[in-house]
Design an enzyme around this catalytic site. Structure first.
Site, PDB file in Angstrom:
ATOM      1  N   ILE A  35       0.824  -1.216   0.000  1.00  0.00           N
ATOM      2  CA  ILE A  35       0.000   0.000   0.000  1.00  0.00           C
ATOM      3  C   ILE A  35       0.854   1.260   0.000  1.00  0.00           C
ATOM      4  CG2 ILE A  35      -1.984  -1.058   1.123  1.00  0.00           C
ATOM      5  CD1 ILE A  35      -1.014   0.143   3.764  1.00  0.00           C
TER       6      ILE A  35
ATOM      7  N   ASP B 224      10.312  15.231  12.680  1.00  0.00           N
ATOM      8  CA  ASP B 224       9.727  15.205  11.339  1.00  0.00           C
ATOM      9  C   ASP B 224       8.206  15.271  11.415  1.00  0.00           C
ATOM     10  OD1 ASP B 224       9.873  15.238   8.602  1.00  0.00           O
ATOM     11  OD2 ASP B 224      10.015  13.078   8.375  1.00  0.00           O
TER      12      ASP B 224
END
Length: 1004
Positions: A702, A835
C-alpha cells in the site's frame, strides 16, 4: 528682660529665614531633578525609536508623573512599567539615570541581549520583572549587586547555564521567579539562604539535568509558594520539608521524584495547594493528615499503594481530590462523601473496591465524579446531582449494578456519561435522553432494557448502547438526532427495518447496528451520509440488494454487511472506493466479483456466497465460466484454424511465462518462509509471525519509501488489518536506514498513548526487519488536505476523499497535540520527533489523530545538553530555522513543525506554499506583519461564520508556533491548552481571559 526678648526674636527670625532658605533650595533641587528626569524619559522614548504607545511623552506635556507608565514618589520617578508593548530594542543603558527607581517591569516584550548590567546603577531597585522576553546567556554571577531586590522575575527567557550562587546573597528577596528557561546547570544550595523568600517559581525548566531538590531549600521557613513542576527533578522529597511551616502552595509535579511522601508534608497547617502528580512516588499516602486548609490535592499518576487515608474526610475546605492512575486499594472512606466543598473527585485507574460512599454530592456542589477502571460494586450514589452542578460521570470498567438514579434524568448540567462495562440494569431514566447539555452517552456492555425514545437531545453527539438488552424498533423520528456523530447499538434485540430517516443525519461518522434482529432492505437513499466512515449491520436478517448509493459515500472505509440475506450483485462502483475493511460474507450474493477486489487484501470479504465467482483463484471462489465465442458465417475454416492456432500459441507462451514467474515467486516465498524469524512483541497479539511473513505479497503493498515497502495484512476473519513496514539489511547504504528503523523500535516500544501510533511487534531475520503497527483506515492527514484538488482518477486509486470540516480538523489538531505533548512533557527522557508533518499524522476510522513515523526521532539522553545531530533531517516547509542552520535539537523544533500543520489546517495550503525561497510559515508571518484581514486566507471550502473566530485564533497560534526564535514559541503543553479552550463548547469568555491576556497575538 527686653534684651532677652530681643535675643529670642532674633534667634527665631534667624531660624525662620534658614528654614525658608532650605525650602527654597529643596524646591529648586526638586525642580532641577524633575527637569532632569523629564529629559531622561524623553531619551528613553527616542532610544526605543518613538513607539506609538509613548506618543503622549512630549516636551509640552510636562507632568510626566501622570503618564500611565510612570509613578512618582515625592515628585521623583520611582516606577517604570512597559508591559506587552512590543519593545524590540535592548534596555536603555542610561535607564538608571532615573536615580530613585525602585520598580521596573518590562515583561512580555521582545527585548534581546544578555542580562542588562546597566541596572546595577539603580541602587534603590526593589522590584525587577524582565520575564517573557528574548534575553540570552547566563544570569550574572554578581547579580547580588542589586542588594535591595525583594522581587526578581526572569522567567520565560533563554537564560542558560547555572543559576548563580550569588542569588543566595539577595537576602531581601521575597519572590523569585526563574521559570521556563533552558537552564542546563545546577540549582545552588545557597537558595536556602533566602530566609525571607515567600514565593519561588522554577517550573517548565525541563532542560535542567536530573537534579535533586537543594538540601537547604527546606530552610526557607517563610516560603509560601513553591512551584517547580516540569523541572527535571529527581530523588526523593526531603523529610525536612515538613519544617517549611509557612508553605501554602507546593507544586513539584511532572518530575522524576521517587520514594514516599514525607509524613510531615501533610501536617503543614498552612498548606492549601499540593501538586505531586506525574512523578514516581510510591508507598502509602501518610495516614495522619493535619493540613486542614487544603483546597486542591493532586497525587495522580504515581505508583502510590495502600488505602485512601481516613483523615482525608477531615479536609473540610477541599474542592479537588485527584488520585487517579495509582495502585491504591481498599474502599473509599465514607467520610469523603460528606466534604462540603468537594467539586472534583477523580480516582480512576486504581485497584479500589467496595461500595461507593452514598452521600457523594449530597453535601457539596459536585461537578466531576470519575471512578472508572477499579473494582467498585454496588449501586451509584443517588445524589450526585443534588446541587445542580454535576457535569461528568465516568464509571466504566467496574462491577457496579442496579438502576441508574432517577435524579440523573433531571440533571440539566450533565455533559457526559460514561458507564460502560458494568452490570447496570433496568431502563435509562427517561429525562436523561433530553438533557440539553448532554453530549456523550456511553452505556455499552451493561444489562439495560427498554426501547429508545423518539427524540433525544440535540446536543448528543456520541451515543453508545452496544451489548445491552434494548429491544423494539429503531425510532422512526431519528431525523431529529441532528448532531449525532457516533451511534453504536451492536448486540441488542432491535427488530424491524432500518428507518429511512436515519439516512438524514449529515454528521454521522460511525453506525454500528450489528448483531440485532433487523429485517428488510438497506435504505437506498443514503447520499446524506457524506461523513460516514464506518457502517456495520452484520449478523441481522437484512434482505434486498446492496444499494448503488453506498458506492458514492465519500468517506466510507469500513463496510460490514456479513451474515445477512442480502442478494443481487456487488455494485461495480464499490470497488472504486477501495474500502480498507470490507466484509460481505455469508449472504446470497451472485455474479462476478469486481476485478479490483481480486487480490489477497479481500480474500475473506466474500466467503459463503455460493452465487459469486471470480476470474482468478486468489479469493478461493468459483471461477467464472467464459461465454462461448461465435464464428461469423463469412469466416473461412482456415482463418478460424489460424486464429485458433495463434491463440493457442500465445496462450502457451503466457502459460509458460506465468509458470516460470509462479515458480520463481514460490521459490522466493519458500526462501522467505524458511528464514529464521524472531518476533519481539510489545502488545498482546492475535497473529503469528508466519501469518505476517506469508502475507507480504505484491497485492498487499500500500506504500513505499526510502525505507522499503509498506504492506496491509489481514489478521483475522473479521477483516482486521495491520500495517507492516519492511526494510532489508542487504541493500547498499542501508545502514542509516536501519539505524533509523531501530530508533523507531526503541522509541515506540516504550510509548503508550492514544494519539501515538501503536507498535505491535518487531519481526527480524538475518537480512530483513519488519515493524508491525495497528492499521489506520483513514490513512494520513496530508491525503485529506492535499488530494481534494487533485483529479478524481488519482484519488480513486487510494480512497474517495471528502472535505474535512473545521470541527474535525480541530479534533485532529488536538489529538496530534496531545501526542506531541506526551512526548515532550511526560516521557523521561523526552522524545523529539524531528519530522512532524501532515503525512506523519495518521487518522483512524473516527478521525482520531495518531503521530507516526519515528524513524527520525531521537531520545534526549542528556536533556541538559542540546543534542547536536550530524545532519539535518526533515521536510522542506516544516524545518525550524535554527535546526536548519545549527542542527541543534530541542522540543521547539517540533513546535515549529506543528505550527506549520496548524497553518495547513486553517488555510488549506501546503507547507511549501510560497516561492522557491519561502514557505507557508514565512508567508503567514508576512501576512500578519502587514495586519491584513486573516479571514481572507482561511480555507474557503470550510469557512463558515460560526467557525471564523476559532479558525483565526488557530491561524495565529500557528504563527506563534513558527516564530523565528525558539524561546518565543509556546511549549506543546501551552499549545494544547489553547486548542482545548477552543474546543470546549461550554467554556465562557471569562474562563480564558487570563490566559489570552498573556498571549496578545491570540486576542481578537
Amino acid at each position: 528682660m527686653t534684651k532677652v526678648v530681643l535675643s529670642c526674636l532674633k534667634m527665631t527670625l534667624f531660624y525662620l529665614l534658614s528654614f525658608l532658605f532650605l525650602i527654597y533650595a529643596h524646591s529648586q533641587s526638586q525642580s532641577l531633578l524633575y527637569d532632569q528626569e523629564h529629559v531622561v524619559l524623553l531619551r528613553i522614548k527616542q532610544y526605543l525609536q518613538n513607539p506609538p504607545f509613548l506618543s503622549h511623552w512630549t516636551t509640552t506635556n510636562s507632568s510626566h508623573c501622570y503618564w500611565p507608565e510612570i509613578k512618582c514618589t515625592n515628585g521623583s520617578v520611582t516606577t517604570l512599567v512597559m508591559i506587552n508593548t512590543n519593545i524590540t530594542q535592548t534596555l536603555p543603558p542610561f535607564i538608571c539615570n532615573l536615580k530613585n527607581l525602585t520598580y521596573i517591569d518590562f515583561q512580555f516584550n521582545y527585548i534581546p541581549g544578555e542580562f542588562p548590567r546597566s541596572l546595577y546603577n539603580c541602587p534603590k531597585l526593589e522590584h525587577l520583572d524582565l520575564s517573557q522576553n528574548y534575553f540570552v546567556g547566563k544570569i550574572p554571577d554578581d547579580i547580588d549587586t542589586l542588594a535591595n531586590l525583594s522581587f526578581l522575575s526572569l522567567g520565560g527567557n533563554n537564560f542558560s547555564g547555572d543559576i548563580p550562587v550569588s542569588i543566595g546573597k539577595l537576602k531581601k528577596l521575597t519572590n523569585l521567579q526563574l521559570y521556563q528557561c533552558p537552564f542546563n546547570g545546577t540549582i545552588p544550595d545557597e537558595i536556602g539562604n533566602l530566609s525571607n523568600l515567600e514565593t519561588f517559581y522554577m517550573f517548565y525548566n525541563n532542560m535542567l539535568p536530573p537534579t535533586k531538590l537543594p538540601s537547604r531549600l527546606t530552610m526557607l521557613s517563610k516560603l509560601k509558594v513553591f512551584d517547580m513542576h516540569d523541572s527535571n527533578l529527581v530523588g526523593e522529597i526531603p523529610e525536612t520539608i515538613g519544617e517549611m511551616v509557612a508553605l501554602e502552595k507546593l507544586d513539584i509535579s511532572g518530575n522524576g521524584l521517587s520514594g514516599q511522601i514525607p509524613n510531615g508534608l501533610l501536617k503543614l497547617k498552612n498548606l492549601s495547594i499540593l501538586y505531586l502528580y506525574k512523578n514516581s512516588l510510591s508507598g502509602d499516602i501518610p495516614a495522619v493528615v493535619e493540613s486542614f486548609n487544603l483546597i486542591e490535592l493532586d497525587l495522580s499518576q504515581n505508583n502510590l499503594t495502600g488505602k485512601i487515608p481516613e483523615d482525608f474526610g477531615k479536609l473540610k475546605k477541599l474542592t479537588s481530590m485527584n488520585l487517579e492512575m495509582n495502585q491504591l486499594s481498599g474502599e473509599v472512606p465514607e467520610s469523603i462523601g460528606f466534604l462540603p466543598d468537594l467539586i472534583d473527585f477523580l480516582v480512576f485507574l486504581n485497584n479500589l473496591s467496595g461500595n461507593l460512599p452514598p452521600n457523594f454530592g449530597r453535601f457539596s456542589k459536585l461537578e466531576t465524579f470519575q471512578v472508572a477502571s477499579n473494582s467498585f460494586s454496588g449501586e451509584l450514589p443517588q445524589n450526585l446531582c443534588y446541587n445542580g452542578r454535576f457535569v461528568g460521570l465516568t464509571t466504566y470498567d467496574n462491577n457496579l449494578s442496579g438502576e441508574l438514579p432517577e435524579t440523573l434524568g433531571n440533571c440539566s448540567s450533565l455533559q457526559f456519561l460514561s458507564i460502560e462495562n458494568n452490570k447496570f440494569s433496568g431502563n435509562i431514566p427517561s429525562g436523561l435522553w433530553t438533557l440539553k447539555n448532554l453530549s456523550t452517552i456511553k452505556v455499552n456492555q451493561n444489562k439495560f432494557t427498554g426501547e429508545l425514545p423518539e427524540r433525544i437531545s440535540l446536543s448528543i453527539s456520541d451515543l453508545g448502547i452496544s451489548y445491552n438488552h434494548f429491544s423494539g424498533r429503531l425510532p422512526s423520528e431519528v431525523s431529529s438526532w441532528k448532531n449525532l456523530v457516533v451511534f453504536s447499538a451492536s448486540n441488542n434485540f432491535f427488530n424491524g427495518s432500518i428507518p429511512h430517516d436515519l439516512t438524514s443525519l449529515p454528521q454521522l461518522t460511525t453506525l454500528l447496528l450489528d448483531q440485532n434482529q433487523l429485517t428488510g432492505p438497506l435504505p437506498s437513499d443514503i447520499i446524506s451520509w457524506k461523513s460516514l466512515t464506518s457502517l456495520n449491520v452484520s449478523h441481522n436478517q437484512l434482505s434486498g440488494e446492496i444499494p448503488d448509493a453506498i458506492s458514492r459515500l465519500p468517506a466510507l472505509n469500513i463496510l460490514d454487511l456479513s451474515e445477512n440475506k442480502i442478494s443481487g450483485q456487488i455494485p461495480p462502483q464499490l470497488a472504486l472506493m477501495r474500502p480498507t475493511n470490507l466484509n460481505l460474507s455469508s449472504n446470497q450474493l451472485t455474479g462476478k466479483i469486481p476485478s479490483d477486489f481480486e487480490n489477497l487484501a479481500y480474500f475473506r470479504s466474500f466467503l459463503n456466497n455460493s452465487g459469486l465467482c471470480a476470474d482468478t483463484t486468489v479469493l478461493n471462489l468459483t471461477l467464472c465460466s467464459s461465454a462461448p465465442q461465435r464464428v461469423s458465417n463469412g469466416s473461412s475454416v482456415s482463418q478460424s484454424h489460424a486464429l485458433l492456432i495463434t491463440v493457442m500459441v500465445l496462450a502457451s507462451l503466457v502459460a509458460l511465462l506465468s509458470s516460470l514467474f509462479v515458480i520463481r515467486f514460490y521459490r522466493k516465498r519458500k526462501q522467505e518462509l524458511r528464514k529464521t524469524w524472531k518476533l519481539t512483541s510489545f502488545q498482546r497479539l492475535r497473529f503469528t509471525k508466519s501469518s505476517i511473513v506469508s502475507s507480504m505479497t505484491e497485492h498487499n503493498i500500500i506504500g513505499s519509501g526510502g525505507y522499503g515497502e509498506v504492506y496491509r495484512v489481514a489478521v483475522d476473519v473479521l477483516g482486521s488489518y495491520v500495517a507492516v513496514k519492511k526494510i532489508s539489511r542487504s541493500r547498499r547504504l542501508d545502514k542509516k536506514l536501519e539505524d533509523s528503523f531501530l530508533a523507531e523500535v526503541e522509541i515506540l516500544s516504550n510509548i503508550r498513548h492514544n494519539n501515538i501510533v501503536k507498535l505491535l511487534c518487531c519481526i527480524s531475520s538475518e537480512d530483513s526487519l519488519l515493524l508491525v503497527y495497528e492499521y489506520h483506515a483513514n490513512h494520513s492527514l496530508d491525503r485529506w488536505l492535499q488530494n481534494k484538488n487533485k483529479s478524481s482518477s488519482a484519488v480513486s486509486a487510494l480512497v474517495h476523499y471528502s472535505i474535512l470540516d473545521w470541527p474535525r480538523r480541530l479534533h485532529i489538531a488536538i489529538g496530534a497535540a496531545q501526542g506531541l505533548c506526551y512526548m515532550h512533557h511526560d516521557c523521561s527522557p523526552p522524545v523529539i520527533h524531528r519530522d512532524v508533518k501532515t503525512s506523519n499524522i495518521l487518522l483512524d476510522s473516527e478521525f482520531n489523530a495518531k503521530v507516526a513515523d519515528f524513524g527520525l526521532a531521537r531520545m534526549l539522553i542528556k536533556p541538559e545538553e542540546l543534542a547536536t545531530m550530524s545532519a539535518v533531517a526533515g521536510t522542506f516547509g516544516y524545518i525550524a530555522p535554527e535546526y536548519a542552520q545549527t542542527t541543534r535539537v530541542n522540543e521547539k523544533i517540533d513546535v515549529y513543525s506543528f505550527g506549520v500543520v496548524l497553518l495547513e489546517l486553517t488555510t488549506g495550503k501546503e507547507a511549501n506554499h510560497g516561492d522557491e525561497h519561502s514557505s507557508l510559515a514565512e508567508w503567514a508571518w508576512r501576512y500578519i506583519e502587514v495586519e491584513s484581514n486573516i479571514e481572507d486566507v482561511l480555507d474557503e471550502e470550510i469557512k463558515e461564520a460560526c467557525y471564523i473566530d476559532e479558525m483565526c485564533r488557530i491561524f495565529k497560534l500557528g504563527v506563534m508556533c513558527t516564530a523565528t526564535l525558539p524561546t518565543s514559541r509556546p511549549s506543546m503543553k501551552e499549545v494544547l491548552k489553547i486548542l482545548q479552550c477552543c474546543n470546549d463548547p461550554f467554556a465562557n469568555g471569562d474562563k480564558n481571559v487570563g490566559f489570552y491576556d498573556h498571549v496578545p497575538l491570540l486576542k481578537r
